[in-house]
Design a protein around this motif. Structure first.
Motif, PDB file in Angstrom:
ATOM      1  N   ASP A   1       0.660  -1.123  -0.037  1.00 34.41           N
ATOM      2  CA  ASP A   1       0.088   0.061   0.131  1.00 34.41           C
ATOM      3  C   ASP A   1       0.895   1.240   0.053  1.00 34.41           C
ATOM      4  OD1 ASP A   1      -2.274  -1.456  -0.127  1.00 34.41           O
ATOM      5  OD2 ASP A   1      -2.535  -1.847   2.303  1.00 34.41           O
ATOM      6  N   PHE A   2       2.384   1.274  -0.131  1.00 35.73           N
ATOM      7  CA  PHE A   2       3.052   2.421  -0.075  1.00 35.73           C
ATOM      8  C   PHE A   2       3.813   2.390  -1.569  1.00 35.73           C
ATOM      9  CE2 PHE A   2       3.562   2.375   4.677  1.00 35.73           C
ATOM     10  CZ  PHE A   2       2.408   3.436   4.759  1.00 35.73           C
ATOM     11  N   ARG A   3       3.352   1.223  -2.243  1.00 34.72           N
ATOM     12  CA  ARG A   3       4.086   1.143  -3.644  1.00 34.72           C
ATOM     13  C   ARG A   3       3.834   2.537  -4.400  1.00 34.72           C
ATOM     14  NH1 ARG A   3       3.151  -4.680  -6.348  1.00 34.72           N
ATOM     15  NH2 ARG A   3       4.644  -3.559  -7.592  1.00 34.72           N
ATOM     16  N   SER A   4       2.628   3.135  -4.486  1.00 37.82           N
ATOM     17  CA  SER A   4       2.527   4.270  -5.359  1.00 37.82           C
ATOM     18  C   SER A   4       3.126   5.620  -4.621  1.00 37.82           C
ATOM     19  CB  SER A   4       1.036   4.706  -5.500  1.00 37.82           C
ATOM     20  OG  SER A   4       0.326   4.763  -4.351  1.00 37.82           O
ATOM     21  N   GLY A   5       3.626   5.493  -3.367  1.00 33.23           N
ATOM     22  CA  GLY A   5       3.927   6.793  -2.897  1.00 33.23           C
ATOM     23  C   GLY A   5       2.925   7.844  -2.220  1.00 33.23           C
ATOM     24  N   VAL A   6       1.794   7.557  -2.581  1.00 34.76           N
ATOM     25  CA  VAL A   6       0.624   8.382  -2.219  1.00 34.76           C
ATOM     26  C   VAL A   6       0.576   8.147  -0.733  1.00 34.76           C
ATOM     27  CG1 VAL A   6      -1.785   9.133  -2.372  1.00 34.76           C
ATOM     28  CG2 VAL A   6      -0.294   8.708  -4.367  1.00 34.76           C
ATOM     29  N   ASN A   7       0.357   7.157  -0.122  1.00 37.26           N
ATOM     30  CA  ASN A   7       0.072   6.978   1.380  1.00 37.26           C
ATOM     31  C   ASN A   7       1.217   7.084   2.162  1.00 37.26           C
ATOM     32  OD1 ASN A   7      -2.642   6.173   1.170  1.00 37.26           O
ATOM     33  ND2 ASN A   7      -2.085   3.937   0.686  1.00 37.26           N
ATOM     34  N   LEU A   8       2.363   6.938   1.410  1.00 38.97           N
ATOM     35  CA  LEU A   8       3.590   7.046   2.256  1.00 38.97           C
ATOM     36  C   LEU A   8       3.553   8.693   2.545  1.00 38.97           C
ATOM     37  CD1 LEU A   8       6.381   6.146   3.221  1.00 38.97           C
ATOM     38  CD2 LEU A   8       7.394   6.364   1.158  1.00 38.97           C
ATOM     39  N   VAL A   9       3.487   9.502   1.578  1.00 40.28           N
ATOM     40  CA  VAL A   9       3.427  11.026   1.583  1.00 40.28           C
ATOM     41  C   VAL A   9       2.646  11.483   2.696  1.00 40.28           C
ATOM     42  CG1 VAL A   9       3.395  13.105   0.525  1.00 40.28           C
ATOM     43  CG2 VAL A   9       4.504  11.433  -0.588  1.00 40.28           C
ATOM     44  N   LYS A  10       1.335  10.762   2.466  1.00 43.03           N
ATOM     45  CA  LYS A  10       0.450  11.285   3.364  1.00 43.03           C
ATOM     46  C   LYS A  10       0.649  10.983   4.822  1.00 43.03           C
ATOM     47  CE  LYS A  10      -3.390  11.214   0.128  1.00 43.03           C
ATOM     48  NZ  LYS A  10      -3.516  12.655   0.446  1.00 43.03           N
ATOM     49  N   LEU A  11       1.459   9.744   5.074  1.00 46.14           N
ATOM     50  CA  LEU A  11       1.921   9.426   6.243  1.00 46.14           C
ATOM     51  C   LEU A  11       2.888  10.383   7.193  1.00 46.14           C
ATOM     52  CD1 LEU A  11       1.908   7.278   8.795  1.00 46.14           C
ATOM     53  CD2 LEU A  11       3.772   6.078   7.343  1.00 46.14           C
ATOM     54  N   LEU A  12       3.578  10.527   6.206  1.00 37.76           N
ATOM     55  CA  LEU A  12       4.729  11.595   6.503  1.00 37.76           C
ATOM     56  C   LEU A  12       4.253  13.135   6.951  1.00 37.76           C
ATOM     57  CD1 LEU A  12       7.680  10.546   4.220  1.00 37.76           C
ATOM     58  CD2 LEU A  12       7.773  10.188   6.552  1.00 37.76           C
ATOM     59  N   GLU A  13       3.181  13.283   5.999  1.00 34.23           N
ATOM     60  CA  GLU A  13       2.669  14.592   6.429  1.00 34.23           C
ATOM     61  C   GLU A  13       1.868  14.638   7.814  1.00 34.23           C
ATOM     62  OE1 GLU A  13       1.927  16.472   1.857  1.00 34.23           O
ATOM     63  OE2 GLU A  13       0.156  15.550   3.005  1.00 34.23           O
ATOM     64  N   VAL A  14       1.242  13.520   8.013  1.00 30.23           N
ATOM     65  CA  VAL A  14       0.392  13.449   9.268  1.00 30.23           C
ATOM     66  C   VAL A  14       1.438  13.433  10.649  1.00 30.23           C
ATOM     67  CG1 VAL A  14      -1.015  11.891  10.837  1.00 30.23           C
ATOM     68  CG2 VAL A  14      -1.792  12.256   8.375  1.00 30.23           C
ATOM     69  N   ILE A  15       2.497  12.687  10.412  1.00 33.84           N
ATOM     70  CA  ILE A  15       3.332  12.547  11.617  1.00 33.84           C
ATOM     71  C   ILE A  15       4.364  13.593  11.939  1.00 33.84           C
ATOM     72  CG2 ILE A  15       3.180  10.042  11.666  1.00 33.84           C
ATOM     73  CD1 ILE A  15       5.746  10.069  10.368  1.00 33.84           C
TER      74      ILE A  15
END
Length: 348
Positions: free
Chosen positions: A52-66
């Motif tokens: 679920d982090f392969r597209s980078g979208v969720n990964l970026v959103k995770l980093l923005e939240v934390i």
């Protein structure tokens, strides 16, 4: 003998491989749960960190939240290059926070490489959940370990020396909860040999009462010879932050109560001051005509002079026979009024 030595070597290698698989499984579960604990703020849920982090979208959103900031504008395309660029933006952001991502590239994350993805998530957890922990001049891992040791020191059958075997029987987790919320855990009824029960008990209480998601599998932790250190640290750090936030909220509430108490005391002082000042003003207004009369009217006889002198003494000094006096109490009221005013000014 040679066959035995080869067999021992193979067996050791098999055990190491099995241990690696156990750690990988524990990390995948824990890291996914940890990510979801933050992504849920955006209404996002992932099932696998590797996929679920392969597209980078969720990964970026995770980093923005934390991190509490914005990273960069995401590319919305579905091609590989778009995914690689998105992941690269996320990795560049992590690197900008002083994290060294040696050997972790955007391509591996896009390809779903589990080991690389777990390594990346671990560096994120270290930077944003563990690095800033500080206890008695100890920081990060050492600080978190010291915090655990200090909090669990009074509890029997708990000896926290590491983030793997020290937590296997679940008592350390229960002790941490009981130390901060004794109303949630009946620690005296726990038994060291009931590891699975202890672990599950702590996990369920933490999830229900402290809003800490279950990140570990009780059976998996209890049955593994040496549970994964990174998984345990990640979960324990959630305890640290949950109780630290609770303590800060409690301290803030105490400060608010103190402010409210001071305000209430000030209101009482102001009421006393106003009542005293009003009484003094009324007395002054009442006495001015009498004083003017005393000053304007001249005595025509010795007896009248004596009478006026006695009247003045009654006003100015205590009378030995009757104890009556007028001005001294009013003088004391005036001093009290000044003291009240001083108290109001200094506490306001």
């Amino acid at each position: 003998k040679q066959w035995y030595q080869r067999r021992v070597a193979i067996t050791a290698g098999e055990k190491e491989g099995l241990l690696d698989l156990a750690w990988e499984r524990q990390q995948a579960k824990t890291f996914t749960a940890w990510c979801n604990s933050h992504l849920r703020k955006l209404g996002i849920h992932i099932d696998s960190v590797a996929q679920d982090f392969r597209s980078g979208v969720n990964l970026v959103k995770l980093l923005e939240v934390i991190s509490g900031g914005e990273i960069a504008r995401l590319e919305t395309g579905k091609m590989r290059i778009h995914k690689v660029n998105n992941v690269k933006k996320a990795l560049d952001f992590v690197a900008s926070k002083g994290v060294n991502l040696i050997g972790i590239g955007a391509e591996e994350i896009v390809d779903g490489n589990l080991k690389m993805t777990l390594g990346m998530i671990w560096t994120i957890i270290l930077r944003f959940a563990i690095q800033d922990i500080s206890v008695e001049e100890m920081s990060a891992k050492e600080g978190l370990l010291l915090w655990c040791q200090k909090k669990t020191a009074p509890y029997k059958n708990v000896n926290v020396t590491n983030f793997h075997t020290s937590f296997k029987d679940g008592l350390a987790f229960c002790a941490l909860i009981h130390r901060h919320r004794p109303d949630l855990i009946d620690y005296n009824h726990l038994r060291k040999e009931n590891a699975v029960y202890n672990l599950q008990y702590a996990f369920e209480v933490a999830e229900k009462e402290l809003d800490i998601p279950i990140m570990l599998d009780a059976n998996d932790i209890a049955s593994t010879m040496r549970p994964d250190e990174r998984a345990i640290m990640t979960y324990v750090s959630s305890y640290y932050h949950a109780f630290a936030s609770s303590q800060q909220a409690s301290q803030a509430a105490n400060r608010i109560c103190k402010v409210l108490n001071v305000n209430q005391e000030n209101e009482t002082l102001m009421e006393d001051y106003e009542a005293l000042a009003s009484g003094l003003l009324e007395w002054i207004e009442h006495m001015i005509p009498w004083i003017d009369q005393m000053r304007e009217q001249r005595a025509s006889s010795i007896s009248e002079v004596k009478a006026r002198l006695e009247e003045f003494r009654t006003y100015r000094f205590p009378n030995g026979k009757t104890g009556l006096t007028v001005k001294p109490p009013k003088t004391e009221e005036k001093r009290k009024k000044y003291r009240l005013r001083l108290c109001v000014d200094t506490t306001a």
